[in-house]
Scaffold this motif. Sequence first.
Motif, PDB file in Angstrom:
ATOM      1  N   ALA A  18      13.410  26.522  -5.767  1.00 29.56           N
ATOM      2  CA  ALA A  18      14.233  25.446  -6.370  1.00 29.56           C
ATOM      3  C   ALA A  18      14.565  25.646  -7.729  1.00 29.56           C
ATOM      4  CB  ALA A  18      13.054  24.136  -6.603  1.00 29.56           C
ATOM      5  N   ALA A  19      13.866  26.705  -8.346  1.00 28.63           N
ATOM      6  CA  ALA A  19      14.294  27.408  -9.578  1.00 28.63           C
ATOM      7  C   ALA A  19      15.350  28.120  -9.649  1.00 28.63           C
ATOM      8  CB  ALA A  19      13.265  28.054 -10.292  1.00 28.63           C
ATOM      9  N   VAL A  20      15.597  28.761  -8.537  1.00 33.31           N
ATOM     10  CA  VAL A  20      16.834  29.397  -8.377  1.00 33.31           C
ATOM     11  C   VAL A  20      18.040  28.537  -8.130  1.00 33.31           C
ATOM     12  CG1 VAL A  20      18.089  30.832  -6.706  1.00 33.31           C
ATOM     13  CG2 VAL A  20      15.604  31.349  -7.160  1.00 33.31           C
ATOM     14  N   VAL A  21      18.071  27.492  -7.242  1.00 34.55           N
ATOM     15  CA  VAL A  21      19.139  26.402  -7.152  1.00 34.55           C
ATOM     16  C   VAL A  21      19.307  26.102  -8.453  1.00 34.55           C
ATOM     17  CG1 VAL A  21      19.707  24.402  -6.111  1.00 34.55           C
ATOM     18  CG2 VAL A  21      18.338  26.110  -5.016  1.00 34.55           C
ATOM     19  N   ARG A  22      18.375  25.612  -9.239  1.00 33.87           N
ATOM     20  CA  ARG A  22      18.551  25.043 -10.655  1.00 33.87           C
ATOM     21  C   ARG A  22      19.346  25.960 -11.448  1.00 33.87           C
ATOM     22  NH1 ARG A  22      13.654  24.216 -14.904  1.00 33.87           N
ATOM     23  NH2 ARG A  22      14.003  26.417 -14.848  1.00 33.87           N
ATOM     24  N   LEU A  75      12.522  21.325   2.088  1.00 35.57           N
ATOM     25  CA  LEU A  75      13.489  21.041   1.139  1.00 35.57           C
ATOM     26  C   LEU A  75      14.924  21.666   1.617  1.00 35.57           C
ATOM     27  CD1 LEU A  75      11.805  21.695  -2.084  1.00 35.57           C
ATOM     28  CD2 LEU A  75      12.400  19.450  -1.390  1.00 35.57           C
ATOM     29  N   GLY A  76      16.263  21.248   0.984  1.00 35.39           N
ATOM     30  CA  GLY A  76      17.306  21.857   1.325  1.00 35.39           C
ATOM     31  C   GLY A  76      18.640  20.613   0.988  1.00 35.39           C
ATOM     32  N   GLY A  77      19.413  21.431   0.558  1.00 38.87           N
ATOM     33  CA  GLY A  77      20.774  20.683   0.177  1.00 38.87           C
ATOM     34  C   GLY A  77      20.836  19.926  -1.303  1.00 38.87           C
ATOM     35  N   CYS A  78      21.909  20.368  -2.148  1.00 37.25           N
ATOM     36  CA  CYS A  78      21.951  19.477  -3.262  1.00 37.25           C
ATOM     37  C   CYS A  78      22.654  18.260  -3.398  1.00 37.25           C
ATOM     38  CB  CYS A  78      22.630  20.483  -4.414  1.00 37.25           C
ATOM     39  SG  CYS A  78      21.943  22.121  -4.563  1.00 37.25           S
ATOM     40  N   GLY A  79      22.602  17.393  -4.250  1.00 34.69           N
ATOM     41  CA  GLY A  79      23.382  16.209  -4.250  1.00 34.69           C
ATOM     42  C   GLY A  79      23.135  15.447  -5.567  1.00 34.69           C
ATOM     43  N   THR A  80      23.771  14.501  -5.810  1.00 34.35           N
ATOM     44  CA  THR A  80      23.782  13.617  -6.971  1.00 34.35           C
ATOM     45  C   THR A  80      23.762  12.277  -6.921  1.00 34.35           C
ATOM     46  OG1 THR A  80      26.253  13.136  -7.358  1.00 34.35           O
ATOM     47  CG2 THR A  80      25.641  15.456  -7.914  1.00 34.35           C
ATOM     48  N   PHE A  81      23.020  11.517  -8.067  1.00 40.84           N
ATOM     49  CA  PHE A  81      23.174  10.156  -8.307  1.00 40.84           C
ATOM     50  C   PHE A  81      24.021   9.648  -9.354  1.00 40.84           C
ATOM     51  CE2 PHE A  81      18.682  10.179  -6.186  1.00 40.84           C
ATOM     52  CZ  PHE A  81      19.037   9.969  -5.077  1.00 40.84           C
ATOM     53  N   LYS A  93      39.093  11.612  -5.834  1.00 40.04           N
ATOM     54  CA  LYS A  93      38.861  10.265  -6.690  1.00 40.04           C
ATOM     55  C   LYS A  93      38.310  10.441  -7.855  1.00 40.04           C
ATOM     56  CE  LYS A  93      38.929   7.761  -2.297  1.00 40.04           C
ATOM     57  NZ  LYS A  93      38.305   6.851  -1.451  1.00 40.04           N
ATOM     58  N   ARG A  94      38.535   9.711  -8.816  1.00 37.93           N
ATOM     59  CA  ARG A  94      37.973   9.598 -10.314  1.00 37.93           C
ATOM     60  C   ARG A  94      36.940   8.452 -10.114  1.00 37.93           C
ATOM     61  NH1 ARG A  94      39.610  12.425 -14.410  1.00 37.93           N
ATOM     62  NH2 ARG A  94      41.491  13.338 -14.532  1.00 37.93           N
ATOM     63  N   GLY A  95      35.488   9.009 -10.319  1.00 42.04           N
ATOM     64  CA  GLY A  95      34.256   7.835 -10.164  1.00 42.04           C
ATOM     65  C   GLY A  95      33.646   8.204 -11.362  1.00 42.04           C
ATOM     66  N   GLN A  96      32.279   7.780 -11.298  1.00 42.93           N
ATOM     67  CA  GLN A  96      31.392   7.767 -12.409  1.00 42.93           C
ATOM     68  C   GLN A  96      30.944   9.268 -12.322  1.00 42.93           C
ATOM     69  OE1 GLN A  96      28.432   4.935 -11.366  1.00 42.93           O
ATOM     70  NE2 GLN A  96      29.229   3.504 -13.099  1.00 42.93           N
ATOM     71  N   PRO A  97      30.824   9.812 -13.384  1.00 47.71           N
ATOM     72  CA  PRO A  97      30.003  11.164 -13.491  1.00 47.71           C
ATOM     73  C   PRO A  97      28.723  11.039 -12.932  1.00 47.71           C
ATOM     74  CG  PRO A  97      30.254  10.411 -15.731  1.00 47.71           C
ATOM     75  CD  PRO A  97      30.899   9.311 -14.736  1.00 47.71           C
ATOM     76  N   PRO A  98      28.123  12.269 -12.526  1.00 46.23           N
ATOM     77  CA  PRO A  98      26.659  12.024 -11.846  1.00 46.23           C
ATOM     78  C   PRO A  98      25.845  11.810 -13.109  1.00 46.23           C
ATOM     79  CG  PRO A  98      27.938  13.929 -10.959  1.00 46.23           C
ATOM     80  CD  PRO A  98      28.692  13.368 -11.954  1.00 46.23           C
ATOM     81  N   ARG A  99      24.556  11.186 -12.693  1.00 43.27           N
ATOM     82  CA  ARG A  99      23.558  11.035 -13.850  1.00 43.27           C
ATOM     83  C   ARG A  99      22.242  11.785 -13.509  1.00 43.27           C
ATOM     84  NH1 ARG A  99      25.005   5.639 -12.803  1.00 43.27           N
ATOM     85  NH2 ARG A  99      23.264   5.270 -11.553  1.00 43.27           N
ATOM     86  N   VAL A 100      22.134  12.016 -12.159  1.00 44.27           N
ATOM     87  CA  VAL A 100      21.296  12.875 -11.649  1.00 44.27           C
ATOM     88  C   VAL A 100      21.643  14.137 -10.840  1.00 44.27           C
ATOM     89  CG1 VAL A 100      18.519  12.710 -10.477  1.00 44.27           C
ATOM     90  CG2 VAL A 100      19.512  10.952 -11.926  1.00 44.27           C
ATOM     91  N   LEU A 101      21.150  15.091 -10.930  1.00 45.49           N
ATOM     92  CA  LEU A 101      21.102  16.138  -9.799  1.00 45.49           C
ATOM     93  C   LEU A 101      19.811  16.374  -9.169  1.00 45.49           C
ATOM     94  CD1 LEU A 101      23.138  18.770 -12.224  1.00 45.49           C
ATOM     95  CD2 LEU A 101      24.073  17.390 -10.782  1.00 45.49           C
ATOM     96  N   TRP A 102      19.996  16.586  -7.712  1.00 48.34           N
ATOM     97  CA  TRP A 102      18.803  16.516  -7.265  1.00 48.34           C
ATOM     98  C   TRP A 102      18.713  17.820  -5.740  1.00 48.34           C
ATOM     99  CZ3 TRP A 102      20.452  15.453  -2.297  1.00 48.34           C
ATOM    100  CH2 TRP A 102      21.303  14.434  -2.016  1.00 48.34           C
ATOM    101  N   LEU A 103      17.637  17.968  -5.216  1.00 45.66           N
ATOM    102  CA  LEU A 103      17.603  18.634  -4.065  1.00 45.66           C
ATOM    103  C   LEU A 103      17.015  17.719  -3.097  1.00 45.66           C
ATOM    104  CD1 LEU A 103      15.615  22.074  -5.029  1.00 45.66           C
ATOM    105  CD2 LEU A 103      17.673  21.555  -3.470  1.00 45.66           C
ATOM    106  N   GLY A 104      17.614  17.541  -1.860  1.00 49.39           N
ATOM    107  CA  GLY A 104      17.048  16.967  -0.888  1.00 49.39           C
ATOM    108  C   GLY A 104      16.150  17.261   0.224  1.00 49.39           C
ATOM    109  N   ASP A 160      25.054  25.542  -2.826  1.00 38.42           N
ATOM    110  CA  ASP A 160      24.498  25.322  -1.317  1.00 38.42           C
ATOM    111  C   ASP A 160      24.702  26.549  -0.463  1.00 38.42           C
ATOM    112  OD1 ASP A 160      23.304  22.802  -1.329  1.00 38.42           O
ATOM    113  OD2 ASP A 160      25.093  21.773  -0.671  1.00 38.42           O
ATOM    114  N   ALA A 161      25.888  27.333  -0.643  1.00 32.93           N
ATOM    115  CA  ALA A 161      26.370  28.655  -0.019  1.00 32.93           C
ATOM    116  C   ALA A 161      25.205  29.398  -0.315  1.00 32.93           C
ATOM    117  CB  ALA A 161      27.497  29.044  -0.439  1.00 32.93           C
ATOM    118  N   ALA A 162      24.953  29.707  -1.860  1.00 32.91           N
ATOM    119  CA  ALA A 162      23.877  30.678  -2.263  1.00 32.91           C
ATOM    120  C   ALA A 162      22.584  30.519  -1.385  1.00 32.91           C
ATOM    121  CB  ALA A 162      24.025  30.909  -3.655  1.00 32.91           C
TER     122      ALA A 162
END
Length: 201
Positions: A18-22, A75-81, A93-104, A160-162
């Motif tokens: 996870a540290a590599v992804v971060r 674990l696996g796969g990144c996403g946002t809230f 589309k323009r939406g709210q910017p992410p508030r949280v970055l996560w691993l699923g 995700d590709a890396a």
Amino acid sequence: MPRLFVGVDIPPACRERAAVVRHCLAGRLASDIRWTRPDSWHLTLKFLGDVPPERVDAVAAALAAVAFAPFAARLGGCGTFPPLAAASGRGRKRGQPPRVLWLGLDRGGDELARLASAVDEALAPLGFAPAATPHHPHLTLGRVRRAAPDPWFEALAACDAADARIGDWPEFTVDAFTLWRSDLMPDGARHRVIERFGGGG
């Protein structure tokens, strides 16, 4: 007053990965992000907030009654809230910017959600409101304090590709969960185990 939450610990091999992804995300984003520390990483089941000290034993007793079968997780796969707005034919589309970055999770997500529901049910008689939305298992990598016009889609896709090139995430068994105390410090939250449930105690 202790600030409590319930969650599942993850093994050292997952923390390293996870540290590599971060690090991958941090190198692609200019936003002001408070990155979480590997020693604080976990999968949250329920956040309880500030709990009076005299109620902690009752919380622990309720959690001790939660029964579940051990299950495999990965674990696996990144996403946002909130989730990034989907692409459209005229561009993104323009939406709210992410508030949280996560691993699923790409394995064990349904079982973890059921465990979160069981924790909800166990604590409801003590006055803790059940979750208002379906549980979304994740590990929080960072919280966005001030968003820049970053290439969010591209950064997540690149990581995700890396991640895929490295190979499969280590699989681990969830056979216990933990009641933690979270102390807010200038450099981020520090977590201390109050009690562990399952897994032989």
